[in-house]
Design a protein around this motif. Structure first.
Motif, mmCIF file in Angstrom:
data_model
loop_
_atom_site.group_PDB
_atom_site.id
_atom_site.type_symbol
_atom_site.label_atom_id
_atom_site.label_comp_id
_atom_site.label_asym_id
_atom_site.label_seq_id
_atom_site.Cartn_x
_atom_site.Cartn_y
_atom_site.Cartn_z
ATOM 1 N N LYS A 161 2.601 4.427 7.285
ATOM 2 C CA LYS A 161 1.896 4.577 6.004
ATOM 3 C C LYS A 161 0.483 3.998 6.076
ATOM 4 C CE LYS A 161 6.215 3.863 3.418
ATOM 5 N NZ LYS A 161 6.581 5.253 3.174
ATOM 6 N N MET A 162 0.258 3.087 7.012
ATOM 7 C CA MET A 162 -1.038 2.417 7.101
ATOM 8 C C MET A 162 -2.104 3.365 7.655
ATOM 9 S SD MET A 162 -0.191 -0.638 6.096
ATOM 10 C CE MET A 162 1.426 -1.362 5.744
ATOM 11 N N PRO A 163 -3.286 3.389 7.069
ATOM 12 C CA PRO A 163 -4.354 4.249 7.590
ATOM 13 C C PRO A 163 -4.967 3.651 8.854
ATOM 14 C CG PRO A 163 -5.134 2.996 5.707
ATOM 15 C CD PRO A 163 -3.672 2.684 5.833
ATOM 16 N N GLY A 164 -5.669 4.505 9.597
ATOM 17 C CA GLY A 164 -6.416 4.028 10.759
ATOM 18 C C GLY A 164 -5.702 4.245 12.069
ATOM 19 N N ASP A 165 -6.312 3.694 13.131
ATOM 20 C CA ASP A 165 -5.711 3.802 14.457
ATOM 21 C C ASP A 165 -4.570 2.793 14.576
ATOM 22 O OD1 ASP A 165 -6.867 1.270 14.945
ATOM 23 O OD2 ASP A 165 -8.605 2.138 15.956
ATOM 24 N N HIS A 166 -3.973 2.720 15.764
ATOM 25 C CA HIS A 166 -2.776 1.889 15.910
ATOM 26 C C HIS A 166 -3.084 0.424 15.630
ATOM 27 C CE1 HIS A 166 1.306 1.111 17.119
ATOM 28 N NE2 HIS A 166 0.928 0.231 18.040
ATOM 29 N N GLY A 167 -4.223 -0.051 16.126
ATOM 30 C CA GLY A 167 -4.590 -1.443 15.880
ATOM 31 C C GLY A 167 -4.817 -1.726 14.407
ATOM 32 N N GLN A 168 -5.453 -0.792 13.711
ATOM 33 C CA GLN A 168 -5.678 -0.963 12.270
ATOM 34 C C GLN A 168 -4.364 -0.901 11.502
ATOM 35 O OE1 GLN A 168 -8.514 2.267 12.047
ATOM 36 N NE2 GLN A 168 -10.219 0.857 11.649
ATOM 37 N N LYS A 169 -3.464 -0.040 11.944
ATOM 38 C CA LYS A 169 -2.151 0.028 11.303
ATOM 39 C C LYS A 169 -1.424 -1.307 11.427
ATOM 40 C CE LYS A 169 -1.284 5.007 11.990
ATOM 41 N NZ LYS A 169 -1.041 5.375 10.582
ATOM 42 N N LEU A 170 -1.471 -1.901 12.606
ATOM 43 C CA LEU A 170 -0.799 -3.184 12.804
ATOM 44 C C LEU A 170 -1.442 -4.279 11.963
ATOM 45 C CD1 LEU A 170 -0.255 -2.989 16.670
ATOM 46 C CD2 LEU A 170 1.553 -3.073 14.942
ATOM 47 N N ALA A 171 -2.785 -4.251 11.873
ATOM 48 C CA ALA A 171 -3.481 -5.239 11.048
ATOM 49 C C ALA A 171 -3.093 -5.054 9.575
ATOM 50 C CB ALA A 171 -4.987 -5.105 11.227
ATOM 51 N N GLY A 172 -3.072 -3.792 9.127
ATOM 52 C CA GLY A 172 -2.679 -3.512 7.752
ATOM 53 C C GLY A 172 -1.251 -3.926 7.468
ATOM 54 N N MET A 173 -0.397 -3.732 8.449
ATOM 55 C CA MET A 173 1.010 -4.117 8.301
ATOM 56 C C MET A 173 1.131 -5.626 8.139
ATOM 57 S SD MET A 173 4.144 -2.640 8.663
ATOM 58 C CE MET A 173 5.773 -2.858 9.387
ATOM 59 N N ARG A 174 0.439 -6.378 8.979
ATOM 60 C CA ARG A 174 0.511 -7.850 8.884
ATOM 61 C C ARG A 174 -0.037 -8.325 7.544
ATOM 62 N NH1 ARG A 174 -1.666 -7.269 14.141
ATOM 63 N NH2 ARG A 174 -3.723 -7.918 13.381
ATOM 64 N N ALA A 175 -1.146 -7.729 7.110
ATOM 65 C CA ALA A 175 -1.740 -8.138 5.834
ATOM 66 C C ALA A 175 -0.801 -7.828 4.672
ATOM 67 C CB ALA A 175 -3.084 -7.447 5.630
ATOM 68 N N PHE A 176 -0.215 -6.647 4.694
ATOM 69 C CA PHE A 176 0.674 -6.277 3.602
ATOM 70 C C PHE A 176 1.881 -7.203 3.532
ATOM 71 C CE2 PHE A 176 4.422 -3.893 2.132
ATOM 72 C CZ PHE A 176 4.048 -3.704 0.806
ATOM 73 N N LEU A 177 2.499 -7.494 4.680
ATOM 74 C CA LEU A 177 3.681 -8.354 4.690
ATOM 75 C C LEU A 177 3.333 -9.778 4.241
ATOM 76 C CD1 LEU A 177 5.452 -7.185 7.972
ATOM 77 C CD2 LEU A 177 6.041 -6.610 5.608
ATOM 78 N N ALA A 178 2.168 -10.292 4.643
ATOM 79 C CA ALA A 178 1.777 -11.635 4.219
ATOM 80 C C ALA A 178 1.522 -11.680 2.717
ATOM 81 C CB ALA A 178 0.538 -12.094 4.984
#
Length: 715
Positions: free
Chosen positions: A534-551
């Motif tokens: 669901k996170m926009p962007g490339d794989h690295g941005q998706k992972l960053a978005g995932m960490r931010a959302f969970l926090a």
């Protein structure tokens, strides 16, 4: 007593509603007026039949008609066996099921009739027991419209003529003790309907079922010895809303395919402990015919699904989880049930468990029936079922599925397809009363448990006490938060500034109920993709978005729930037909994400500010001055001791250097979490671990892009 040929014929062919009145042993009067006992037995095809009493007396029986035999005897002894000889010279000796008294007492019958039997599972269903020094199984079933009910199974070659049950009157209960039937026996009920048809039904109260697609019920007896006494005692003095609760939701069949309940114990416990979740939540484990329903269309409410083992195997799994310090929540589905012909639907040929009016008794969308919540015995069936899982399986909570579908008579119905309640409203008053009863009863009998509602509307008072007019749940799933936040994080960061309310609106009502924040299985199926996807962007941005959302999620008021696979960044959406993509953990970035979730849970559990006052608005404050930024969301959480944690979320795609934020106090604040830290897979931008707020309480922060900081004042 003279018995008519018509009655004898009915008894002989298993067509009588009260065969125990004819068969068995009964007091009688001899021709000379003295008291005797009359013994009658059904032994078709026998050439001679004898009643052999415990005192050694042998009473030859005379054939009456159609295989029914009778004889008399004097004396007191009632215990006997029937010895039958056949034309081939063989002799069979067996206890007579019709000589036994009912296994349900008067109090049981009264409570069943009133719909108030809190241990219904102890008296209905199949129970291995010893009756008058004879081992066997007691069967009892509620079938109020049946004309005849017979037990059929392995033990009688599925011919029920010799095992017709007795009707226990107006209660609608049918009962029979059958000697010699052991645990492991497969059985069903053969029911003669008012329409004259014979139908075959699984036992609604069966505590074990055959492995689907087979549909028989199985006689079972619990033998597990629990070792979780300390856990249960500690739970009993806890207040769930004031304790940490971080829930790992899973589907047993697809977490790792091929694992049974016992096999699952070691692997699941190790995984959950490493991640730091406090609870697991199992998607429904009650027996269900279609695996693709994920357990949400239940056919056996009292039977753990046999796909993964027997009831004691599930007890073993839960016991192991408890002794490992992990709580257990199970999904429970009292809102509807499937129409499979072997199960609850039209159980005795007519609507029994379902409401007879299709406007209240059918879910058109789901193709299922709806329970008749106003019928006392149906309400009792469901209330007792909730208690059963707490009592027999020691679960710590039930998450009640699709509560909104129960609350509203017009749920998913067009005008003209529903009937208003007695007050002209759309609320299902009987369902509301049922939910209040099940919650009040569960909390009274099992202190410390948690009843959770998946309720998607603005119905008032879901978690308010029943004595104040509320539904009495302990928690409500925050579906509004889930929908809004997932829409927000799915947007390109470039456009998020125009939609900041999607992320912060939940703060307006965060304390109106006791909430669980769910990212559940429903959000990662049916084309929705995984959370990472669901996170926009490339794989690295998706992972960053995932960490931010969970926090952000872990810091938000309310308990949190995460569906399996999201902890390591499952790429594909979930399917019950295959295991999770565990191979992703061969990649360092996914290992780091899983380790990050463990860090979240460790920090969460050790900071009461994040959970101790989840129901107290005074423990929360939105901050953001003096530089309000629509892409930055900042708020504080406090505990009873006055310790405060600050969460600062930057959901923009750019790093903000020198962001000024007024903190709750001056002095040094420790950056205990930075989702952009290198150890979590980020770029390593941040504040070097310490943030200083001057006398004006202003701090200058570096907010990495797509990141969340947790700040804690130095003690």
């Amino acid at each position: 007593m003279t018995i008519s040929d018509e009655v004898l014929d009915a008894v002989a062919h298993g067509l009588h509603y009260a065969p125990h009145d004819v068969l068995g042993i009964h007091p009688a009067t001899a021709a000379d007026g003295h008291a005797v006992w009359t013994v009658r037995a059904r032994r078709p095809l026998a050439t001679s039949v004898t009643a052999v009493f415990a005192d050694g007396d042998r009473v030859p029986l005379t054939h009456l008609r159609e295989g029914v035999w009778a004889g008399t005897r004097e004396g007191r002894s009632r215990r006997y066996v029937i010895e039958a000889t056949y034309s081939d010279g063989t002799t069979d000796t067996a206890d007579d099921p019709y000589r036994h008294l009912p296994t349900l007492g008067e109090l049981d019958m009264h409570l069943i009739t009133e719909g108030r039997h809190e241990r219904l599972w102890d008296v209905l269903g199949a129970h291995v027991r010893t009756q008058d020094k004879v081992a066997g199984t007691a069967f009892a079933v509620w079938a109020p419209n049946a004309q005849v009910v017979r037990v059929v199974g392995d033990f009688n070659d599925w011919n029920g003529e010799g095992h017709a049950m007795r009707s226990l009157g107006a209660s609608g209960v049918w009962e029979m003790f059958i000697p010699g039937v052991p645990a492991g026996t497969v059985y069903k009920y053969e029911i003669h309907t008012r329409a004259g048809a014979w139908i075959l039904k699984a036992d609604p109260m069966a505590q074990r079922a055959e492995v689907p697609p087979h549909t028989g019920s199985v006689v079972t007896a619990a033998a597990h010895e629990w070792a979780d006494h300390d856990w249960i005692a500690a739970r009993g003095v806890a207040v769930a809303v004031a304790r940490p609760m971080s829930i790992y939701e899973l589907h047993v069949g697809s977490w790792r395919q091929g694992l049974g309940y016992r096999d699952l114990a070691d692997q699941l416990i190790g995984h959950v402990q490493a991640l730091g979740f406090t609870h697991v939540e199992f998607m429904p484990l009650a027996e269900h015919p279609f695996g693709g329903s994920w357990g949400y269309q239940v056919s056996g409410y009292y039977a753990p699904t046999s796909r993964f083992g027997g009831p004691d195997d599930l007890r073993y799994l839960i016991d192991r989880l408890h002794t490992a310090g992990i709580g257990v929540i199970m999904d429970w589905v009292p809102g509807h049930f499937p129409k499979d012909v072997f199960a609850l639907g039209r159980f005795d040929g007519q609507p029994v468990y379902e409401h007879p009016d299709p406007r209240r008794g059918e879910h058109k969308d789901w193709g299922t029936y709806i329970f008749d919540y106003g019928r006392p015995q149906v309400r009792n069936f469901l209330v007792a079922n909730a208690l059963y899982w707490f009592d027999e399986f020691h679960v710590d909570g039930l998450r009640v599925d699709a509560v909104a579908s129960m609350l509203y008579l017009d749920y998913s119905r067009e005008d003209g397809q529903w009937e208003p309640n007695v007050h002209g409203g759309r609320e299902n008053l009987e369902a509301i009363q049922f939910l209040q009863e099940v919650n009040a009863t569960a909390y009274r009998l099992y202190p410390g448990i948690a009843m959770m509602a998946e309720e998607s509307t603005s119905f008032s008072g879901v978690t308010a006490p029943t004595d104040r007019g509320g539904l009495g749940f302990g928690f409500k799933w925050n579906m509004g938060w889930m929908n809004d936040s997932l829409v927000y994080i799915g947007r390109d960061p470039l456009y998020r500034s125009h939609h900041a309310g999607e992320l912060s609106f939940s703060f307006v009502y965060a304390f109106s109920e006791n909430y669980v924040l769910p990212i559940s299985h429903d959000e990662v199926v049916h084309g929705k993709g995984s959370l990472l996807a669901k996170m926009p962007g490339d794989h690295g941005q998706k992972l960053a978005g995932m960490r931010a959302f969970l926090a952000y999620m872990w810091a938000h008021p309310g308990k949190q729930l995460l569906f399996m696979g999201q902890e390591f960044g499952q790429l594909s959406e979930w399917s019950e037909q295959r295991s999770l993509d565990w191979w992703l953990l061969d990649q360092p970035s996914h290992q780091q994400l899983q380790a990050f979730v463990a860090t979240l849970n460790r920090l969460y559990a050790s900071r009461p500010a994040l959970w101790a006052r989840d129901d107290d608005s005074a423990a929360f404050s939105r901050i953001g001055g003096p530089l309000w930024n629509p892409n930055v969301l900042a708020f504080t959480r406090s505990d009873d001791a006055g310790h405060t944690l600050v969460a600062v979320c930057n959901f923009s795609g750019t790093t903000i250097d020198g962001y000024q934020l007024e903190l709750p106090a001056d002095g040094d604040w420790h950056e205990i979490l930075n989702t952009d830290a290198v150890e979590h897979g980020g770029a390593g931008q941040g504040n070097m671990g310490i943030v200083h707020a001057g006398a004006d309480r202003l701090a200058r922060l570096v907010l990495p892009h797509l990141s969340v900081l947790w700040l804690e004042q130095q003690r």
